[in-house]
Structures are given as structure tokens and as C-alpha cells.
Design a protein around this motif. Structure first.
Motif, mmCIF file in Angstrom:
data_model
loop_
_atom_site.group_PDB
_atom_site.id
_atom_site.type_symbol
_atom_site.label_atom_id
_atom_site.label_comp_id
_atom_site.label_asym_id
_atom_site.label_seq_id
_atom_site.Cartn_x
_atom_site.Cartn_y
_atom_site.Cartn_z
ATOM 1 N N VAL A 173 35.930 31.537 15.617
ATOM 2 C CA VAL A 173 37.221 32.223 15.485
ATOM 3 C C VAL A 173 37.503 32.488 14.006
ATOM 4 N N ARG A 174 37.242 31.496 13.153
ATOM 5 C CA ARG A 174 37.504 31.651 11.715
ATOM 6 C C ARG A 174 36.661 32.786 11.140
ATOM 7 N N TYR A 175 35.398 32.842 11.561
ATOM 8 C CA TYR A 175 34.502 33.876 11.047
ATOM 9 C C TYR A 175 34.984 35.276 11.472
ATOM 10 N N ARG A 176 35.332 35.401 12.774
ATOM 11 C CA ARG A 176 35.778 36.712 13.274
ATOM 12 C C ARG A 176 37.070 37.153 12.590
ATOM 13 N N MET A 177 37.984 36.218 12.359
ATOM 14 C CA MET A 177 39.238 36.593 11.711
ATOM 15 C C MET A 177 38.993 37.017 10.265
ATOM 16 N N GLY A 178 37.973 36.428 9.643
ATOM 17 C CA GLY A 178 37.614 36.881 8.312
ATOM 18 C C GLY A 178 37.169 38.338 8.330
ATOM 19 N N GLN A 179 36.360 38.701 9.345
ATOM 20 C CA GLN A 179 35.933 40.095 9.477
ATOM 21 C C GLN A 179 37.132 41.031 9.691
ATOM 22 N N LEU A 180 38.050 40.579 10.555
ATOM 23 C CA LEU A 180 39.220 41.416 10.869
ATOM 24 C C LEU A 180 40.098 41.627 9.644
ATOM 25 N N ARG A 181 40.250 40.598 8.818
ATOM 26 C CA ARG A 181 41.091 40.747 7.624
ATOM 27 C C ARG A 181 40.450 41.704 6.630
ATOM 28 N N GLU A 182 39.131 41.681 6.576
ATOM 29 C CA GLU A 182 38.469 42.648 5.706
ATOM 30 C C GLU A 182 38.697 44.083 6.188
ATOM 31 N N LEU A 183 38.693 44.265 7.520
ATOM 32 C CA LEU A 183 38.844 45.606 8.077
ATOM 33 C C LEU A 183 40.291 46.097 8.021
ATOM 34 N N TYR A 184 41.246 45.207 8.298
ATOM 35 C CA TYR A 184 42.656 45.613 8.372
ATOM 36 C C TYR A 184 43.407 45.408 7.060
ATOM 37 N N GLY A 185 42.947 44.483 6.244
ATOM 38 C CA GLY A 185 43.633 44.216 4.983
ATOM 39 C C GLY A 185 45.027 43.661 5.228
ATOM 40 N N ALA A 186 45.989 44.091 4.419
ATOM 41 C CA ALA A 186 47.348 43.555 4.465
ATOM 42 C C ALA A 186 48.123 43.990 5.704
ATOM 43 N N ARG A 187 47.573 44.928 6.452
ATOM 44 C CA ARG A 187 48.313 45.412 7.617
ATOM 45 C C ARG A 187 48.542 44.318 8.662
ATOM 46 N N LEU A 188 47.666 43.298 8.697
ATOM 47 C CA LEU A 188 47.850 42.222 9.659
ATOM 48 C C LEU A 188 49.053 41.354 9.324
ATOM 49 N N ASP A 189 49.614 41.535 8.129
ATOM 50 C CA ASP A 189 50.829 40.803 7.765
ATOM 51 C C ASP A 189 52.089 41.653 7.978
ATOM 52 N N ASP A 190 51.912 42.877 8.432
ATOM 53 C CA ASP A 190 53.041 43.781 8.651
ATOM 54 C C ASP A 190 53.547 43.618 10.098
ATOM 55 N N PRO A 191 54.811 43.228 10.303
ATOM 56 C CA PRO A 191 55.337 42.997 11.658
ATOM 57 C C PRO A 191 55.167 44.209 12.574
ATOM 58 N N ARG A 192 55.350 45.407 12.034
ATOM 59 C CA ARG A 192 55.219 46.603 12.864
ATOM 60 C C ARG A 192 53.795 46.763 13.373
ATOM 61 N N THR A 193 52.814 46.504 12.479
ATOM 62 C CA THR A 193 51.413 46.592 12.894
ATOM 63 C C THR A 193 51.095 45.537 13.942
ATOM 64 N N VAL A 194 51.610 44.329 13.716
ATOM 65 C CA VAL A 194 51.385 43.240 14.682
ATOM 66 C C VAL A 194 51.912 43.637 16.063
ATOM 67 N N LEU A 195 53.134 44.186 16.114
ATOM 68 C CA LEU A 195 53.718 44.619 17.388
ATOM 69 C C LEU A 195 52.830 45.659 18.061
ATOM 70 N N GLU A 196 52.380 46.647 17.287
ATOM 71 C CA GLU A 196 51.570 47.713 17.873
ATOM 72 C C GLU A 196 50.233 47.187 18.392
ATOM 73 N N VAL A 197 49.637 46.249 17.659
ATOM 74 C CA VAL A 197 48.366 45.672 18.103
ATOM 75 C C VAL A 197 48.553 44.909 19.414
ATOM 76 N N VAL A 198 49.607 44.089 19.484
ATOM 77 C CA VAL A 198 49.846 43.301 20.701
ATOM 78 C C VAL A 198 50.080 44.216 21.895
ATOM 79 N N VAL A 199 50.915 45.238 21.713
ATOM 80 C CA VAL A 199 51.199 46.165 22.819
ATOM 81 C C VAL A 199 49.931 46.906 23.227
ATOM 82 N N ALA A 200 49.203 47.409 22.252
ATOM 83 C CA ALA A 200 48.001 48.184 22.564
ATOM 84 C C ALA A 200 46.962 47.343 23.281
ATOM 85 N N LEU A 201 46.729 46.130 22.818
ATOM 86 C CA LEU A 201 45.699 45.304 23.415
ATOM 87 C C LEU A 201 46.149 44.690 24.738
ATOM 88 N N HIS A 202 47.443 44.401 24.862
ATOM 89 C CA HIS A 202 47.957 43.959 26.168
ATOM 90 C C HIS A 202 47.785 45.084 27.171
#
Length: 423
Positions: A375-404
Motif C-alpha cells: 500500500v505504501r509503495y502504491r501510494m508513493g506512485q499515486l502521489r508522484e502522478l497526482y502531486g498536490a491535488r490529492l491534498d485538495d478537498p475538491r479533488t478528493v471528493l471527485e475521486v471518491v465519487v468517480a471511483l464509487h
């Protein structure tokens, strides 16, 4: 009415030897006999207690007078009528009396008890008059047989009328209730719905809950629900079949909230049903629409467990606009577009679990059945791909809705696609 009873009455009338003097004595006593019979019926039969006043009292008096008059015509035999058919009008009156009891919502118990009480009192009084007129013992015995054969025939005619009325009114009521259900689905105005409810003899409830289920299951379910449940039919707009390949029907169930809803779900267990939410009765279409959308989104399992639309609210919201969901998913997953499909799917699954578990690595690992270091390794990959957007509440909401929504569409056979092809 059986032919045996009818023939016994006709034979008794033909064999009875009662001269004009005796018949006249009985006819003179008729008003007193009627009065005493009515009094006895209204005292001894619970359904008619205290009914001497009002319309019911008048009906009882008319029925007694009719029955006694018919009996005297019968007793007079060939002197006044054809002894083979002396009872036509009287039997028609008894038949109408039975239909009237059914229309008034009463069973035949009270009327049959009234016949028994009436026979006893009438026999007592007429036997007294016959004895005073010098009727012999043998004729008196024939007289008694005729009285009770006659009462049996009247009772049978009333039972037939009661049965026919229930059968006829039941079919009419079913048609009226189906029409009422169609008005409810069409969203008719209050005046139309109120008039339809009155015609159908349907007590207006506070709420209605829509139930979609295979048509073959309706009969068994109705037996366990209240008598005011409305069956609408099988040709319903805007819904996919609950179980593809077989027709289905809609029931509108009155006032089943809280414990009532739990009972409803138990009744529907194993019947491949989908249950909408309770809605004010004027908005029954809303409950139906919710059940129909749930049926398309979360079809019943093979085991037939009832699907409760209240348990799928998030899925319903997310799946309300499939094209918007597909566009949102394509935008949210754009950073993963250049990866191989298998890698893209693993990272998307990990990202969804990470956000839902609020970054609790061990819980994510348990859900995905991987090691916490994975899990730690995969999240490292995701942070490289998404950058600071994973800390943006709006992006988080959109990701949760889209993946749900991706999980929902997959479970329901959806076709939402991501930036690299299939989901």
C-alpha cells in the motif's frame, strides 16, 4: 339452493292438507306473528340488536312479512297458486336480502341466525293458531316439516345472493383499484385521486410504498399484506424487469414504515422484489420511480433476497447521470491514462480504498488483501502522478465519487469507461 331442498318444499306443500278455514286463521294471525318475530330477531341476533328503529328495522320487518306471506301462499297450495312454483317472488326477495347484507359489509352469520330465530318464533305462533283451528297431529307434523324446509330454502337463496354480490363487487373493486393505481402513477390531481379512491372503496392512507416483483409472485405476497394493497399491473413505464425474461408487477402498500417496513421485507424475502421508499400517497409515483431505478441498478440476487432501495441511496445518486459519471471518471483518472491496464486498475483501487479509509494503511491493506508495504509503495506512485491535488478537498471528493460510481456501474453491468478503455 339444491334441488333436494326445493323438491322437499314442493312435496311438503303438495301433501299438506289444510283447509281454507285454517289458512284464514293463520292469515288473521299474521300481523301478530310478524311483530313477535321481528322483536325476537332484534333481541336475540347480535348483528340486529337494537335495529327496530331506522332503515335496518324497516328491512327486517319487510323481510319477515315477505317470508310469512310466502309461507302462507305455500301452505294454501293449489287453492292460491301452482304448488310446484309458489315461491318465485319470495326466493327472489331472499336472494336480494343476501346481496344487501354483502353490500352492507356483513357476513351471512347474522342473517342465518335471524332465519333460525324467525323460524322458531313463527312456528310457535302459527302452530298455536293451527291447533286452535283443530288441525290434527299428522297434519301438524307435515306443517312443521314444511316450515323448516321453507326456511332452509330461503336461507340457501340468501346465501347465493350474498356469494354472488361478493363475487361481483370483488371483481368491480379490483378494476376500480387498478384504475386508481394507474391514476397514482400518472400523478393525477387530488380531485381525481379522491374520487377514484371512493369508487374503489379504498381508505386513503398516509403513505404508499412501491414494491416491484415478478408477476408470478404477486398472489403469494398479497395473502400476507393488508387488504388495501393496490396491484397496478404488469405493463409499467420506465422500469427494467426485476428478473430479466419474466414480467413483473407493482404493488402499492399502505402505511409501512419502521416495523411495518421490516415486516414487508421479511414477507418479500426470496421473492426477487425491490422496495421503494414510503411516500405521501399523492406522491406514490416517486416511490415507484425509486424502486424502478433501484431495480435497474441493483437487481435482485439469485437467492431472491428483497432489495431495499433505502440501502442504495449513494449508488442511486452517483448513477443518476451515467454520462456525467463517465466524464468525471475520465478526468479524475487522467494521470493514470498512460499506464498499463492492470497497473492502472490496481492504483485506482488502492486510491479509492485509501481515501475511504482516510489513509489508515493497515485497513487498506486488509481490504485489498496485500501487505501494508505494498500500500505504501502504491501510494508513493499515486502521489508522484497526482502531486498536490490529492491534498485538495475538491479533488478528493471527485475521486471518491468517480471511483464509487465505477464500482456501482460494474456491479450493475454499467459501461462507464476510463481514459484507457474499459473500466
Amino acid at each position: 339452493m339444491t334441488s333436494e331442498v326445493r323438491s322437499a318444499t314442493a312435496r311438503g306443500a303438495a301433501a299438506l292438507e289444510m283447509d281454507e278455514r285454517v289458512v284464514r286463521a293463520l292469515r288473521d294471525r299474521l300481523p301478530d306473528v310478524a311483530t313477535q318475530t321481528v322483536a325476537a330477531v332484534t333481541v336475540e341476533v347480535p348483528g340486529y340488536t337494537g335495529a327496530l328503529s331506522g332503515s335496518m328495522g324497516a328491512n327486517i320487518e319487510a323481510a319477515v312479512t315477505m317470508a310469512l306471506g310466502g309461507f302462507l301462499r305455500l301452505a294454501a297450495g293449489s287453492r292460491e297458486s301452482d304448488p310446484s312454483t309458489p315461491l318465485g317472488p319470495t326466493l327472489e326477495g331472499a336472494y336480494a336480502l343476501g346481496r344487501g347484507e354483502a353490500r352492507s359489509g356483513r357476513s351471512m352469520d347474522a342473517l342465518l341466525a335471524a332465519y333460525r330465530v324467525g323460524a322458531r318464533v313463527a312456528w310457535r305462533e302459527m302452530a298455536r293458531a293451527a291447533a286452535e283451528a283443530g288441525v290434527g297431529a299428522a297434519t301438524m307434523a307435515q306443517f312443521a316439516e314444511l316450515v323448516f324446509a321453507y326456511i332452509d330454502e330461503l336461507s340457501a337463496s340468501s346465501v347465493a345472493g350474498h356469494t354472488d354480490e361478493l363475487s361481483t363487487s370483488g371483481r368491480v373493486r379490483e378494476r376500480y383499484r387498478e384504475r386508481l393505481g394507474q391514476h397514482l402513477l400518472a400523478g393525477a390531481n387530488l380531485d381525481v385521486l379522491t374520487a377514484a379512491a371512493e369508487r374503489a372503496g379504498w381508505p386513503v392512507p398516509e403513505t404508499l410504498t412501491a414494491v416491484l416483483l415478478p408477476a408470478a409472485q404477486v398472489r403469494g405476497v398479497l395473502a400476507s399484506l393488508g387488504p388495501d394493497t393496490v396491484q397496478v399491473g404488469e405493463d409499467l413505464p420506465g422500469a427494467e424487469p426485476v428478473d430479466h425474461g419474466q414480467p413483473f408487477a407493482l404493488l402499492l402498500v399502505p402505511d409501512v414504515e419502521a416495523a411495518g417496513r421490516r415486516h414487508l421485507l421479511r414477507v418479500l424475502d426470496g421473492r426477487q422484489a425491490v422496495v421503494g421508499p414510503p411516500r405521501p400517497w399523492l406522491r406514490a409515483r416517486s416511490s415507484y420511480d425509486r424502486a424502478a431505478r433501484t431495480a435497474a441498478l441493483a437487481p435482485a440476487s439469485r437467492e431472491g433476497a428483497a432489495v431495499d432501495s433505502e440501502e442504495h441511496l449513494a449508488d442511486l445518486v452517483v448513477g443518476a447521470d451515467p454520462e456525467a459519471l463517465a466524464d468525471l471518471r475520465a478526468r479524475v483518472l487522467a494521470p493514470l491514462a498512460d499506464l498499463r491496464a492492470a497497473t492502472r486498475d490496481r492504483l485506482a483501487e488502492t486510491l479509492r480504498s485509501w481515501l475511504l479509509h482516510q489513509g489508515r494503511r493497515d485497513e487498506v491493506a486488509a481490504e485489498l488483501h496485500v501487505h501494508a508495504q505494498t500500500v505504501r509503495y502504491r501510494m508513493g506512485q499515486l502521489r508522484e502522478l497526482y502531486g498536490a491535488r490529492l491534498d485538495d478537498p475538491r479533488t478528493v471528493l471527485e475521486v471518491v465519487v468517480a471511483l464509487h460510481g465505477t464500482a456501482t456501474a460494474s456491479a450493475a453491468g454499467g459501461t462507464a469507461t476510463g481514459p484507457g478503455g474499459s473500466s
